[in-house]
Design a protein around this motif. Structure first.
Motif, PDB file in Angstrom:
ATOM      1  N   UNK A  26       6.502 -27.596  47.399  1.00 47.93           N
ATOM      2  CA  UNK A  26       5.438 -28.592  47.221  1.00 47.93           C
ATOM      3  C   UNK A  26       5.158 -28.876  45.761  1.00 47.93           C
ATOM      4  N   UNK A  27       5.080 -30.177  45.418  1.00 50.30           N
ATOM      5  CA  UNK A  27       4.718 -30.574  44.067  1.00 50.30           C
ATOM      6  C   UNK A  27       3.213 -30.816  43.960  1.00 50.30           C
ATOM      7  N   UNK A  28       2.510 -30.788  45.078  1.00 49.69           N
ATOM      8  CA  UNK A  28       1.063 -30.966  45.084  1.00 49.69           C
ATOM      9  C   UNK A  28       0.392 -29.655  44.710  1.00 49.69           C
ATOM     10  N   UNK A  29      -0.221 -29.637  43.525  1.00 47.66           N
ATOM     11  CA  UNK A  29      -0.832 -28.395  43.057  1.00 47.66           C
ATOM     12  C   UNK A  29      -2.242 -28.222  43.610  1.00 47.66           C
ATOM     13  N   UNK A  30      -2.829 -29.303  44.113  1.00 43.58           N
ATOM     14  CA  UNK A  30      -4.199 -29.207  44.611  1.00 43.58           C
ATOM     15  C   UNK A  30      -4.252 -28.352  45.874  1.00 43.58           C
ATOM     16  N   UNK A  31      -5.346 -27.671  46.032  1.00 37.78           N
ATOM     17  CA  UNK A  31      -5.536 -26.840  47.219  1.00 37.78           C
ATOM     18  C   UNK A  31      -5.823 -27.714  48.429  1.00 37.78           C
ATOM     19  N   UNK A  32      -5.598 -27.138  49.620  1.00 38.19           N
ATOM     20  CA  UNK A  32      -5.828 -27.888  50.847  1.00 38.19           C
ATOM     21  C   UNK A  32      -7.276 -28.345  50.950  1.00 38.19           C
ATOM     22  N   UNK A  33      -8.205 -27.485  50.545  1.00 38.17           N
ATOM     23  CA  UNK A  33      -9.612 -27.860  50.644  1.00 38.17           C
ATOM     24  C   UNK A  33      -9.939 -29.061  49.761  1.00 38.17           C
ATOM     25  N   UNK A  34      -9.274 -29.172  48.593  1.00 40.65           N
ATOM     26  CA  UNK A  34      -9.475 -30.330  47.721  1.00 40.65           C
ATOM     27  C   UNK A  34      -8.907 -31.579  48.380  1.00 40.65           C
ATOM     28  N   UNK A  35      -7.744 -31.458  48.998  1.00 35.80           N
ATOM     29  CA  UNK A  35      -7.139 -32.604  49.688  1.00 35.80           C
ATOM     30  C   UNK A  35      -8.031 -33.101  50.809  1.00 35.80           C
ATOM     31  N   UNK A  36      -8.630 -32.168  51.557  1.00 35.67           N
ATOM     32  CA  UNK A  36      -9.527 -32.560  52.643  1.00 35.67           C
ATOM     33  C   UNK A  36     -10.730 -33.328  52.101  1.00 35.67           C
ATOM     34  N   UNK A  37     -11.292 -32.876  50.995  1.00 33.77           N
ATOM     35  CA  UNK A  37     -12.453 -33.559  50.406  1.00 33.77           C
ATOM     36  C   UNK A  37     -12.068 -34.960  49.941  1.00 33.77           C
ATOM     37  N   UNK A  38     -10.901 -35.090  49.331  1.00 32.63           N
ATOM     38  CA  UNK A  38     -10.448 -36.416  48.901  1.00 32.63           C
ATOM     39  C   UNK A  38     -10.319 -37.357  50.096  1.00 32.63           C
ATOM     40  N   UNK A  39      -9.773 -36.858  51.179  1.00 32.31           N
ATOM     41  CA  UNK A  39      -9.594 -37.699  52.360  1.00 32.31           C
ATOM     42  C   UNK A  39     -10.930 -38.168  52.914  1.00 32.31           C
ATOM     43  N   UNK A  40     -11.919 -37.284  52.905  1.00 27.50           N
ATOM     44  CA  UNK A  40     -13.224 -37.667  53.439  1.00 27.50           C
ATOM     45  C   UNK A  40     -13.883 -38.731  52.560  1.00 27.50           C
ATOM     46  N   UNK A  41     -13.747 -38.599  51.244  1.00 26.95           N
ATOM     47  CA  UNK A  41     -14.297 -39.618  50.347  1.00 26.95           C
ATOM     48  C   UNK A  41     -13.584 -40.946  50.572  1.00 26.95           C
ATOM     49  N   UNK A  42     -12.254 -40.907  50.693  1.00 25.15           N
ATOM     50  CA  UNK A  42     -11.481 -42.131  50.925  1.00 25.15           C
ATOM     51  C   UNK A  42     -11.888 -42.792  52.239  1.00 25.15           C
ATOM     52  N   UNK A  43     -12.127 -41.986  53.271  1.00 27.16           N
ATOM     53  CA  UNK A  43     -12.526 -42.535  54.570  1.00 27.16           C
ATOM     54  C   UNK A  43     -13.882 -43.223  54.480  1.00 27.16           C
TER      55      UNK A  43
END
Length: 345
Positions: A198-215
């Motif tokens: 994986x080239x994504x260094x962000x943690x899963x919890x950060x990805x989840x937060x980004x998705x919720x903001x985008x939604x």
């Protein structure tokens, strides 16, 4: 993350600030922004999202790190913005005679400001700008999706190159009929593959937060939006931004193979399972519009399949074992079953 005039409005009261965010004063005007092809009008939603997210982050910084840090962030942002504008002036034909001196003075002020910071303040300021640019990236991504939707509402506009509609129109105009195009489609197979590195260094919890903001940003485009809905969306956004600020961006330990499997599988329910049917529906719609047909998505050939190396890549990683591969297959199977069970509830 405010301009000087915006800071003045903030000091006038929180309620004024609240009303300047996503509240809709004119539903018709907001709809025109979402559907217009006018260069100035169509960018208004993006500017509003960027400005509003900056307000939300600014309040978060004050609450979580204090007004002192907020002011340092704002001073640094203002100085670097003015320095960038001075640099642009230097490259213009009408550059002011003292442009270079102004630019040098601004950078001197930036250096002095940074030299007075503690290590803790440097970390917090760096994080503040990192979170800000994350939010701006989310706003820009949402705007691209917004403009893509707007494009589909106006049949008179030419199809964008590279879209299904645009590509099929080019094939039709070259003299190919729908049968020939459909036969060509049967020879195409696209297989996105999830890699084991994986080239994504962000943690899963950060990805989840980004998705919720985008939604939540995307939901604000669904008109009509009441004052209560706009305020609720703002409060939800503020909670997510606060949580993002409080969350470590990077992992404290190297991810295990199981972590990589979980991260890869996260995209299936969150993205792929919902997106793939839409892709086929859009392709069928493009066929129908271009060739005046009545094709259904299930009548199209299967052109997309998914692949994954995660949990089974034998590249010398000693932690990838037969047991790991079996676990990856089991977890993938469970992900699909969970989807179907949830869909039939």
């Amino acid at each position: 993350m405010y301009s000087g005039s915006e800071r003045g409005r903030e000091k006038a009261g929180a309620e004024v600030s609240r009303e300047s965010l996503w509240k809709v004063s004119d539903q018709g005007e907001r709809l025109a922004e979402l559907t217009s092809d006018d260069p100035e009008l169509k960018e208004a939603p993006l500017r509003r999202d960027v400005r509003s997210l900056g307000h939300v982050l600014g309040r978060t910084l004050k609450e979580q790190a204090g007004v002192g840090l907020f002011e340092k962030v704002e001073n640094l942002r203002r100085l670097t913005t003015e320095q960038r504008e001075a640099s642009l002036w230097l490259g213009a034909a009408t550059a002011p005679p003292r442009g270079a001196a102004v630019e040098s003075d601004l950078m001197t002020q930036v250096g002095e400001l940074i030299s007075r910071l503690t290590v803790a303040e440097v970390y917090q300021i760096t994080k503040a700008f990192a979170v800000y640019f994350e939010l701006i990236n989310l706003a820009e991504t949402n705007h691209r999706k917004r403009r893509r939707r707007a494009r589909t509402l106006n049949a008179e506009l030419p199809a964008l190159p590279g879209t299904f509609r645009g590509t099929l129109a080019r094939l039709r105009d070259s003299g190919l009929g729908w049968e020939a195009v459909l036969e060509m489609l049967r020879e195409i197979e696209v297989t996105p593959v999830f890699t084991a590195h994986p080239t994504e260094v962000a943690r899963r919890t950060v990805l989840f937060k980004r998705r919720r903001i985008a939604a939540r940003l995307e939901r604000l485009d669904r008109l009509p939006v009441s004052d209560e809905e706009a305020l609720a969306a703002e409060e939800e956004m503020a909670r997510e931004v606060t949580a993002l600020w409080q969350t470590d961006e990077t992992r404290r330990r190297q991810p295990t193979v199981t972590d990589e499997i979980k991260m890869g599988l996260d995209y299936y329910p969150a993205v792929l399972i919902e997106t793939l049917p839409d892709v086929y529906a859009e392709l069928a719609g493009a066929f129908n519009e271009t060739f005046e047909l009545e094709l259904r998505p299930h009548q199209l050939p299967c052109v997309i399949s998914m692949g994954s190396w995660i949990g089974g890549d034998r590249d010398g990683n000693p932690y990838v074992t037969p047991e790991t591969t079996r676990a990856a297959l089991s977890m993938a199977r469970q992900t699909i079953l969970d989807h179907y069970i949830g869909a039939t509830d």
